[in-house]
Design an enzyme around this catalytic site. Structure first.
Site, PDB file in Angstrom:
ATOM      1  N   CYS A  49      11.335  -7.697  -1.582  1.00 23.07           N
ATOM      2  CA  CYS A  49      11.328  -7.156  -2.791  1.00 23.07           C
ATOM      3  C   CYS A  49      12.646  -6.071  -2.757  1.00 23.07           C
ATOM      4  CB  CYS A  49      10.386  -6.542  -3.673  1.00 23.07           C
ATOM      5  SG  CYS A  49       9.838  -5.044  -2.925  1.00 23.07           S
TER       6      CYS A  49
ATOM      7  N   ASP B 181       5.727   6.039  -4.396  1.00 20.53           N
ATOM      8  CA  ASP B 181       5.861   5.524  -5.628  1.00 20.53           C
ATOM      9  C   ASP B 181       6.372   6.574  -6.643  1.00 20.53           C
ATOM     10  OD1 ASP B 181       2.975   3.157  -5.503  1.00 20.53           O
ATOM     11  OD2 ASP B 181       5.081   2.978  -4.756  1.00 20.53           O
TER      12      ASP B 181
HETATM   13  C1  EPZ Z   1       1.157  -0.815  -2.289  1.00 21.13           C
HETATM   14  O1  EPZ Z   1       2.228  -1.922  -1.587  1.00 21.13           O
HETATM   15  C2  EPZ Z   1       1.571  -0.619  -3.474  1.00 21.13           C
HETATM   16  N1  EPZ Z   1       1.453  -2.002  -4.444  1.00 21.13           N
HETATM   17  C3  EPZ Z   1       3.010  -0.092  -3.648  1.00 21.13           C
HETATM   18  O2  EPZ Z   1       3.188   0.037  -4.834  1.00 21.13           O
HETATM   19  C4  EPZ Z   1       2.978   1.141  -2.889  1.00 21.13           C
HETATM   20  O3  EPZ Z   1       4.210   1.769  -2.674  1.00 21.13           O
HETATM   21  C5  EPZ Z   1       2.481   0.913  -1.343  1.00 21.13           C
HETATM   22  O4  EPZ Z   1       1.232   0.264  -1.406  1.00 21.13           O
HETATM   23  C6  EPZ Z   1       2.347   2.118  -0.847  1.00 21.13           C
HETATM   24  O5  EPZ Z   1       1.172   3.062  -1.377  1.00 21.13           O
HETATM   25  C7  EPZ Z   1       0.540  -2.523  -4.804  1.00 21.13           C
HETATM   26  O6  EPZ Z   1      -0.627  -1.740  -4.498  1.00 21.13           O
HETATM   27  C8  EPZ Z   1       0.419  -3.810  -5.643  1.00 21.13           C
HETATM   28  P1  EPZ Z   1       1.835  -0.949   2.247  1.00 21.13           P
HETATM   29  P2  EPZ Z   1       1.792  -2.687  -0.137  1.00 21.13           P
HETATM   30  O7  EPZ Z   1       1.115  -2.376   2.777  1.00 21.13           O
HETATM   31  O8  EPZ Z   1       0.547  -2.828  -0.148  1.00 21.13           O
HETATM   32  C9  EPZ Z   1       4.459  -1.875   5.749  1.00 21.13           C
HETATM   33  C10 EPZ Z   1       4.660   0.250  -6.875  1.00 21.13           C
HETATM   34  O9  EPZ Z   1       5.417   0.788  -7.330  1.00 21.13           O
HETATM   35  N2  EPZ Z   1       3.556  -3.200   6.027  1.00 21.13           N
HETATM   36  O10 EPZ Z   1       0.809   0.021   2.126  1.00 21.13           O
HETATM   37  O11 EPZ Z   1       2.800  -3.594  -0.137  1.00 21.13           O
HETATM   38  C11 EPZ Z   1       5.211  -2.006   4.780  1.00 21.13           C
HETATM   39  O12 EPZ Z   1       6.185  -2.687   5.112  1.00 21.13           O
HETATM   40  C12 EPZ Z   1       4.488  -0.652  -5.613  1.00 21.13           C
HETATM   41  O13 EPZ Z   1       3.573   0.297  -7.599  1.00 21.13           O
HETATM   42  C13 EPZ Z   1       3.684  -4.026   7.457  1.00 21.13           C
HETATM   43  O14 EPZ Z   1       4.445  -3.557   8.139  1.00 21.13           O
HETATM   44  O15 EPZ Z   1       2.067  -1.567   0.637  1.00 21.13           O
HETATM   45  C14 EPZ Z   1       5.268  -0.674   4.387  1.00 21.13           C
HETATM   46  O16 EPZ Z   1       6.357  -0.240   5.020  1.00 21.13           O
HETATM   47  C15 EPZ Z   1       5.601  -0.504  -4.705  1.00 21.13           C
HETATM   48  N3  EPZ Z   1       3.025  -4.882   7.420  1.00 21.13           N
HETATM   49  C16 EPZ Z   1       4.316  -0.005   4.694  1.00 21.13           C
HETATM   50  O17 EPZ Z   1       3.364  -0.913   5.564  1.00 21.13           O
HETATM   51  C17 EPZ Z   1       2.061  -5.431   6.585  1.00 21.13           C
HETATM   52  O18 EPZ Z   1       1.226  -6.525   6.736  1.00 21.13           O
HETATM   53  C18 EPZ Z   1       3.301   0.478   3.562  1.00 21.13           C
HETATM   54  O19 EPZ Z   1       3.088  -0.799   3.189  1.00 21.13           O
HETATM   55  C19 EPZ Z   1       1.737  -4.494   5.459  1.00 21.13           C
HETATM   56  C20 EPZ Z   1       2.695  -3.551   5.231  1.00 21.13           C
END
Ligand code: EPZ
Length: 421
Positions: A117, A308
């Site tokens: 995204c 966020d």
């Molecule tokens: C959740 O996303 C939120 N979305 C995001 O909110 C929020 O920014 C994020 O958590 C961090 O708090 C929802 O809850 C729907 P992560 P998520 O898995 O779960 C890496 C908004 O604006 N990662 O905690 O996708 C990833 O690339 C949105 O409301 C891996 O490498 O976030 C990132 O660098 C944007 N492998 C980090 O971990 C994985 O399998 C944190 O991502 C999963 C994640």
């Protein structure tokens, strides 16, 4: 024809406002309802596109859905589909939660990959690692993830998350609640919406302990009963409203929220010279009359400063005295809003994951585009405090995650209108 927000800046926000239910809790709780063996009701849902899209997806999978005025009753007993196709989920980033819910309930699942995204690649390798640790055979091909428990039911296991991931923590928790035996999730995310999901699952009769700490323990159960559950107030919307109040040098009380969730934002605003007063379930943000001091932001998993709110607070940093450093440690491409702020007079430099924002006297209204959800929130805040008129397009991003944001801001005295142009 695209909707446009038109903001006349320079009006301090005054009054009282309440946040809606948490978007990032709602998009996890609704898929989790599939795990239940009876109808369940989720209240205080935010009226946002992601929730409406999820209601449609769950209906198309066979659930009966009764959704009105923030309350959704879901009966998953007639769910036949084990698949969430691309056309269903392409509007929904958090569709990966259907994987954990369907795998936990049916022992098999097939979902279209969510893809990247605007803020980064967003891999789901930790989600898949977690499902495999619970005994699932996982295959990724042709844009789909297919997962299947060989004996028809997952088996509890130990999951060590290489990255603190909100999505992976929630997804594995969902998959584990009906697995055979015990599951431990180590290096778990501790966000408020993780705790909210655990509380919802336990209200259905699951056995989840330790949510909110970095080790979550789940003891699998045979069945889950119905319940009625109320989503927590949105931490990120609350933070957005706090920053808007500060940026317009207003006096705003945000009620029906959880002050403990806001520690990192409150601390940063106070460092900048803003007055923040906590109540039992409210927080008041008032102007000190002093210039905003610069501060430094490092985004971290909860309870660190939330990624966020990195974009929304960047608007305020643009008019602080001196230079502020913003280190975005969670996502690799979350500075797109700065280019739009530059059109309003902001001065910044970016090097990798660090942005330096050099404070200017004031921003000036301009035509800008929201590139993602929280960039949109940032531009709204910038427009509220800029001199003159700001026009914002790309509102589909804002509508995904904020429930009637302009109505809330108008109720606080903002001059903000949505028009079709
Ligand atoms: C959740 O996303 C939120 N979305 C995001 O909110 C929020 O920014 C994020 O958590 C961090 O708090 C929802 O809850 C729907 P992560 P998520 O898995 O779960 C890496 C908004 O604006 N990662 O905690 O996708 C990833 O690339 C949105 O409301 C891996 O490498 O976030 C990132 O660098 C944007 N492998 C980090 O971990 C994985 O399998 C944190 O991502 C999963 C994640």
């Amino acid at each position: 024809m695209e909707d446009t927000l038109i903001i006349q800046g320079g009006r301090p926000l005054h009054g009282v406002v309440s946040p809606s239910g948490a978007k990032n809790a709602a998009v996890a709780l609704l898929p989790a309802a599939l795990l239940c063996d009876e109808p369940c009701t989720v209240e205080n849902l935010p009226d946002i596109r992601d929730v409406r899209v999820l209601a449609r997806i769950l209906e198309q999978m066979g659930a009966s859905v009764d959704y009105h005025s923030g309350c959704m009753t879901l009966d998953p007993r007639c769910v036949t589909s084990r698949e969430a196709t691309y056309d269903l989920i392409r509007h929904m980033r958090a569709s990966y939660y259907l994987l954990g819910a369907m795998l936990g309930k049916f022992g098999e699942a097939k979902i279209a990959l969510p893809g990247g995204c605007e803020i980064g690649q967003r891999p789901i390798d930790q989600h898949l690692k977690g499902m495999e640790a619970l005994g699932a055979e996982v295959e990724v091909s042709h844009g789909f993830v297919s997962a299947k428990a060989p004996q028809g039911r997952l088996v509890g296991g130990e999951v060590y998350l290489d990255v603190v991931s909100v999505g992976a923590t929630a997804n594995v928790m969902m998959a584990a609640v009906r697995a055979q035996g015990r599951t431990t999730i180590v290096n778990a995310a501790k966000e408020p919406h993780i705790v909210d999901l655990a509380n919802f699952l336990n209200a259905m009769g699951a056995n989840v302990k330790g949510a909110g700490t970095d080790v979550i323990r789940v003891r699998g159960v045979e069945r889950l009963h119905g319940c009625t559950y109320t989503v927590i107030p949105d931490q990120i919307e609350t933070g957005t409203l706090m920053i808007a109040a500060a940026a317009t040098r207003g006096d705003v009380t945000i009620e029906n929220m959880i002050p403990a969730h806001m520690e990192s934002i409150s601390a940063k605003l106070e460092e900048m010279g803003v007055i923040v007063e906590e109540g039992e379930s409210s927080i008041r943000v008032t102007d000190s009359g002093k210039p905003f001091s610069q501060t430094n932001i490092k985004t971290m998993p909860y309870p660190g400063f939330p990624t966020d709110l990195q974009q929304p607070i960047s608007a305020l940093l643009c008019v602080a005295q001196g230079s502020s450093m913003v280190e975005e440690n969670i996502f690799e491409d979350r500075f797109k809003h700065l280019g739009q702020l530059q059109r309003m007079g902001a001065q910044y430099r970016v090097s990798g994951r660090v942005a330096m924002i050099d404070g200017v006297k004031s921003l000036s209204g301009s035509r800008v585009v929201a590139t993602d959800l929280r960039a949109g929130a940032c531009l709204v805040i910038a427009g509220l405090m800029a001199q003159g008129t700001t026009e914002i397009t790309g509102l589909r991003h804002i509508d995904r995650g904020y429930d009637h944001l302009e109505e809330k801001l108008r109720s606080l005295g903002a001059d903000i209108q949505r028009v079709q142009k």
